[in-house]
Design a protein around this motif. Structure first.
Motif, PDB file in Angstrom:
ATOM      1  N   THR A  67       2.402   6.426  -7.036  1.00  0.00           N
ATOM      2  CA  THR A  67       1.333   7.227  -7.641  1.00  0.00           C
ATOM      3  C   THR A  67       1.608   8.715  -7.497  1.00  0.00           C
ATOM      4  OG1 THR A  67      -0.324   5.512  -7.211  1.00  0.00           O
ATOM      5  CG2 THR A  67      -1.131   7.752  -7.566  1.00  0.00           C
ATOM      6  N   GLU A  91       3.977   1.524  -1.060  1.00  0.00           N
ATOM      7  CA  GLU A  91       4.653   1.636  -2.348  1.00  0.00           C
ATOM      8  C   GLU A  91       3.720   2.228  -3.400  1.00  0.00           C
ATOM      9  OE1 GLU A  91       7.855   0.872  -3.191  1.00  0.00           O
ATOM     10  OE2 GLU A  91       8.407   0.259  -1.163  1.00  0.00           O
ATOM     11  N   LYS A  92       2.489   1.757  -3.449  1.00  0.00           N
ATOM     12  CA  LYS A  92       1.534   2.280  -4.426  1.00  0.00           C
ATOM     13  C   LYS A  92       1.273   3.767  -4.209  1.00  0.00           C
ATOM     14  CE  LYS A  92      -1.012  -2.035  -5.292  1.00  0.00           C
ATOM     15  NZ  LYS A  92      -2.335  -2.715  -5.197  1.00  0.00           N
ATOM     16  N   THR A  93       1.126   4.156  -2.966  1.00  0.00           N
ATOM     17  CA  THR A  93       0.868   5.561  -2.656  1.00  0.00           C
ATOM     18  C   THR A  93       2.032   6.439  -3.084  1.00  0.00           C
ATOM     19  OG1 THR A  93      -0.530   4.954  -0.773  1.00  0.00           O
ATOM     20  CG2 THR A  93       0.351   7.193  -0.799  1.00  0.00           C
ATOM     21  N   ALA A 129       0.984   2.500 -11.019  1.00  0.00           N
ATOM     22  CA  ALA A 129       1.487   2.060  -9.716  1.00  0.00           C
ATOM     23  C   ALA A 129       0.900   0.715  -9.325  1.00  0.00           C
ATOM     24  CB  ALA A 129       1.177   3.103  -8.654  1.00  0.00           C
ATOM     25  N   ASP A 130      -0.405   0.532  -9.533  1.00  0.00           N
ATOM     26  CA  ASP A 130      -1.034  -0.745  -9.189  1.00  0.00           C
ATOM     27  C   ASP A 130      -0.413  -1.886  -9.989  1.00  0.00           C
ATOM     28  OD1 ASP A 130      -2.700   0.481  -7.396  1.00  0.00           O
ATOM     29  OD2 ASP A 130      -4.461   0.479  -8.704  1.00  0.00           O
ATOM     30  N   ARG A 183       0.831  -1.211   0.000  1.00  0.00           N
ATOM     31  CA  ARG A 183       0.000   0.000   0.000  1.00  0.00           C
ATOM     32  C   ARG A 183       0.860   1.254   0.000  1.00  0.00           C
ATOM     33  NH1 ARG A 183      -3.755  -0.937   5.152  1.00  0.00           N
ATOM     34  NH2 ARG A 183      -1.656  -1.382   5.924  1.00  0.00           N
ATOM     35  N   VAL A 215       3.298  -2.600  -8.658  1.00  0.00           N
ATOM     36  CA  VAL A 215       3.412  -3.201  -7.325  1.00  0.00           C
ATOM     37  C   VAL A 215       2.750  -4.578  -7.279  1.00  0.00           C
ATOM     38  CG1 VAL A 215       2.853  -2.921  -4.878  1.00  0.00           C
ATOM     39  CG2 VAL A 215       3.575  -0.940  -6.233  1.00  0.00           C
ATOM     40  N   ASP A 216       1.588  -4.710  -7.925  1.00  0.00           N
ATOM     41  CA  ASP A 216       0.907  -6.003  -7.913  1.00  0.00           C
ATOM     42  C   ASP A 216       1.665  -7.053  -8.730  1.00  0.00           C
ATOM     43  OD1 ASP A 216      -1.122  -4.996  -6.343  1.00  0.00           O
ATOM     44  OD2 ASP A 216      -2.459  -4.560  -8.035  1.00  0.00           O
TER      45      ASP A 216
END
Length: 691
Positions: free
Chosen positions: A442, A437-439, A472-473, A435, A476-477
């Motif tokens: 982004t 990392e995504k933030t 970003a999603d 979470r 990271v995913d």
């Protein structure tokens, strides 16, 4: 936080270039002002004393200082210097917030990314470096610098980079060059850390202020071959602490000053680096604050980065105030003009040194043109500042490409002498928070698009038809780089493994690396190389005019400053040099940031409340000195540096003995708290020298 701020060049105002006045100076250990110490304090350090202090002090490679305080590898540093380790080890508990103590040595966990450096020798290599670069400009100078530094480093480590670290250090802005050889410790384990609420009691309101009531300490232990390191050179604790007026020494690793930097560079730093970076950090703080409010787990994920941002904002605010002061600017310009006129007054001097200020002006103008794009792309600020995954991918992709080149042609971080530090980073077991990392990714890509423009070709390459959040999603995913085993496979597989990898984070770095490298080469050829050559000429001219009896600007290498325990006057009122335990209880309100932890509330009745807690000295320190020991004439530890007062923010620019103060934890407080608050007799006895 090192990755977050590595793109900012820490520059500052300079004052006189002649020998330091008062107790000013962060002196290299092979060039101490022994005569000044004798004249002012009646103390002459012996060669044995200097060697002992040198071997007892250590550098934390990520940006702090420390010291050995027992013969069994026990290391003292600050709590805030251990934030990363505490956060990384907090998988089932929050050690940063709630503290940690190991009941036995078998319970001391390894910090994933801490490296300690113990200085072994300093060797002058000025002739070799200057001989290799003489007459060269632009890319040729960069190439020559890399080649000679590689050759010197390889000779220094002697094929054993796991044990030894060797750095060619630029001193006096190119006036001198020295090889610093360090003993490298990478098995560093956590022994003790108090709660964050006492380590940073008073929080931001008290930060860079005094009186203070902080137990800002962490103890590590260095290990070799799975056993505690044997460290016969250590600083015994003086359990009584210092007295007012006592002579004190601070040995540590001040990060970066540029007190001899020309005004044209400082002005560029203020206008084109520091001012936009301050705005960037202010926005980043808002993102981190909002993220932390969601729940306790997100607060834990962001706490290390948020702490660093808060601290940096206060520092940089002070820098901006100083760099915007007309009196400082006028004084600096006058100093520059004096040396410039001295060169111009003699034909032979003019022929030898040229007009380096004109070269600097051209280089700074080019720097202003390149700065934003360079920082976002090559500096990595556009791809997840504060996170881990992009940095790991960049390291893996670059390492694969660089290790296939001759050592002297590689980017400096990837030379053989430096690979152990990268391998430690790649193999780190520190947790990765998806979470978070995504933030960060982004927000970073959004900022890059805002800065470069939605129509920029590079922005189009990164985003395609997606939004920053969608990119970003997907990154990271889809990535597996959170797994150290996967990173190790890619590291060991080299170029073939990187080329074959379908990991989206690796693919992103592969795609942007050509543009990033192009920007780097342009910046080095057109900015870094001309600045290096101009600074070297200015330094040589200063030596010719003034001699070399002063100290060089800080370079995150071991330095020693001397001074005394003394308060100061604030608005006409005396500020005493000591606080005590009673003052901490009186200052406590029960609400953050003035809330004492339960351990301290329960222990109050057993404590000697007149025990000195924190104290101030007039030692010359700056950032990087955090974790430095304060020692006395006998070479005993009497304190632990953790901060400076508000006036010391100008220490990156100049030194004012009337008000600049270093803030330290008293050794008396450390022993009393460890024994009576935390009930750790084994650790207290080790500090007190008891078997």
């Amino acid at each position: 936080m090192k990755r977050l701020f590595q793109t900012l060049t820490a520059t500052a105002l300079a004052m006189a270039t002649t020998a330091a006045l008062a107790d000013e100076g962060m002196w290299t250990l092979d060039h101490l002002p022994i005569k000044q110490m004798q004249e002012r304090y009646g103390f002459t350090p012996t060669a044995q004393w200097i060697a002992h202090v040198q071997k007892a002090s250590v550098r934390l490679a990520e940006g702090c200082s420390g010291s050995f305080v027992s013969s069994s590898g026990l290391v003292m540093t600050n709590h805030h210097c251990a934030n990363a380790c505490l956060s990384q080890l907090s998988k089932t508990a929050n050690y940063m917030e709630n503290g940690f103590s190991a009941a036995r040595r078998e319970d001391e966990p390894k910090c994933p990314e801490v490296e300690l450096n113990q200085l072994d020798t300093i060797t002058d290599v000025t002739d070799q470096v200057m001989g290799a670069t003489r007459g060269k400009t632009g890319g040729d100078r960069i190439k020559a610098e890399r080649a000679i530094n590689s050759s010197l480093e390889q000779k220094c480590v002697g094929g054993d980079a796991k044990t030894w670290r060797c750095d060619v250090v630029t001193l006096y802005h190119g006036g001198r060059y020295a090889m610093y050889k360090y003993r490298r410790y990478q098995d560093v384990r956590l022994v003790f850390a108090p709660e964050q609420s006492i380590a940073f009691f008073g929080g931001d309101p008290d930060n860079f202020n005094f009186p203070r009531y902080d137990l800002d300490v962490t103890f590590f232990r260095a290990y070799v071959d799975g056993k505690p390191a044997h460290t016969p050179d250590y600083l015994p604790f003086d359990v009584a602490g210092p007295k007012a007026g006592d002579m004190t020494f601070v040995v540590g690793n001040p990060g970066s000053t540029q007190r001899d930097t020309p005004w044209v560079q400082l002005q560029n730093m203020r206008d084109h680096k520091l001012t936009p970076f301050f705005g960037f950090l202010s926005e980043l703080r808002g993102v981190l604050w909002q993220y932390s409010r969601a729940d306790a787990s997100q607060a834990k994920e962001a706490q290390d980065v948020l702490f660093g941002v808060d601290n940096s904002l206060k520092v940089y605010k002070g820098w901006l105030e100083t760099l915007s002061d007309a009196t400082f600017a006028a004084r600096k310009i006058k100093d520059d003009d004096g040396l410039r006129q001295w060169i111009a007054a003699d034909a032979s001097r003019k022929a030898r040194y040229g007009d380096p200020w004109a070269d600097l002006e051209r280089a700074q103008a080019r720097s202003a043109e390149l700065q934003e794009r360079y920082t976002l792309i090559e500096g990595g600020r556009g791809f997840g500042v504060g996170g881990t995954l992009f940095s790991q991918a960049r390291t893996l992709v670059r390492a694969a490409a660089e290790r296939s080149k001759p050592d002297g042609e590689r980017l400096p971080a990837f030379r053989d002498a430096n690979l152990p530090a990268l391998e430690q980073e790649v193999s780190s077991s520190a947790p990765v928070y998806p979470r978070f990392e995504k933030t960060m990714i982004t927000w970073s890509i959004e900022k890059m698009r805002q800065s470069l423009g939605a129509d920029d070709a590079f922005v189009h390459e990164v985003l395609g038809k997606q939004s920053p959040a969608q990119v970003a999603d997907g990154l990271v995913d889809g990535t597996r780089l959170a797994d150290p085993a996967v990173r190790k496979q890619l590291w060991e597989g080299g170029e073939a493994a990187i080329k074959a990898s379908k990991d989206p984070m690796i693919a992103l770095v592969r795609s942007i690396d050509p543009e990033a490298r192009r920007l780097r080469k342009t910046y080095e050829d057109e900015v870094s190389a001309p600045i290096s050559r101009a600074e070297e000429n200015i330094a040589q001219a200063r030596f010719a005019r003034d001699g070399d009896s002063s100290y060089p600007d800080a370079t995150f290498t071991p330095r020693l400053s001397f001074g005394k325990v003394v308060g100061w006057k604030e608005k006409g009122k005396d500020v005493p040099p000591f606080t005590d335990f009673a003052g901490a209880y009186n200052r406590a309100t029960g609400a953050d940031p003035f809330k004492l932890p339960d351990s301290w509330l329960k222990a109050k009745a057993s404590l000697a409340l007149n025990t000195h807690f924190d104290f101030v000295t007039d030692n010359d320190i700056i950032g990087g000195n955090s974790g430095s020991p304060v020692i006395n004439r006998e070479g005993h530890a009497v304190g632990l540096i953790f901060d400076g007062n508000i006036h010391s923010l100008g220490g990156d620019f100049t030194f004012d003995e009337t008000s600049n103060r270093a803030v330290a934890v008293d050794t008396a407080a450390l022993v009393e708290a460890i024994r009576k608050v935390y009930k750790l007799p084994r650790l207290a006895d080790e500090l007190a020298g008891k078997k």
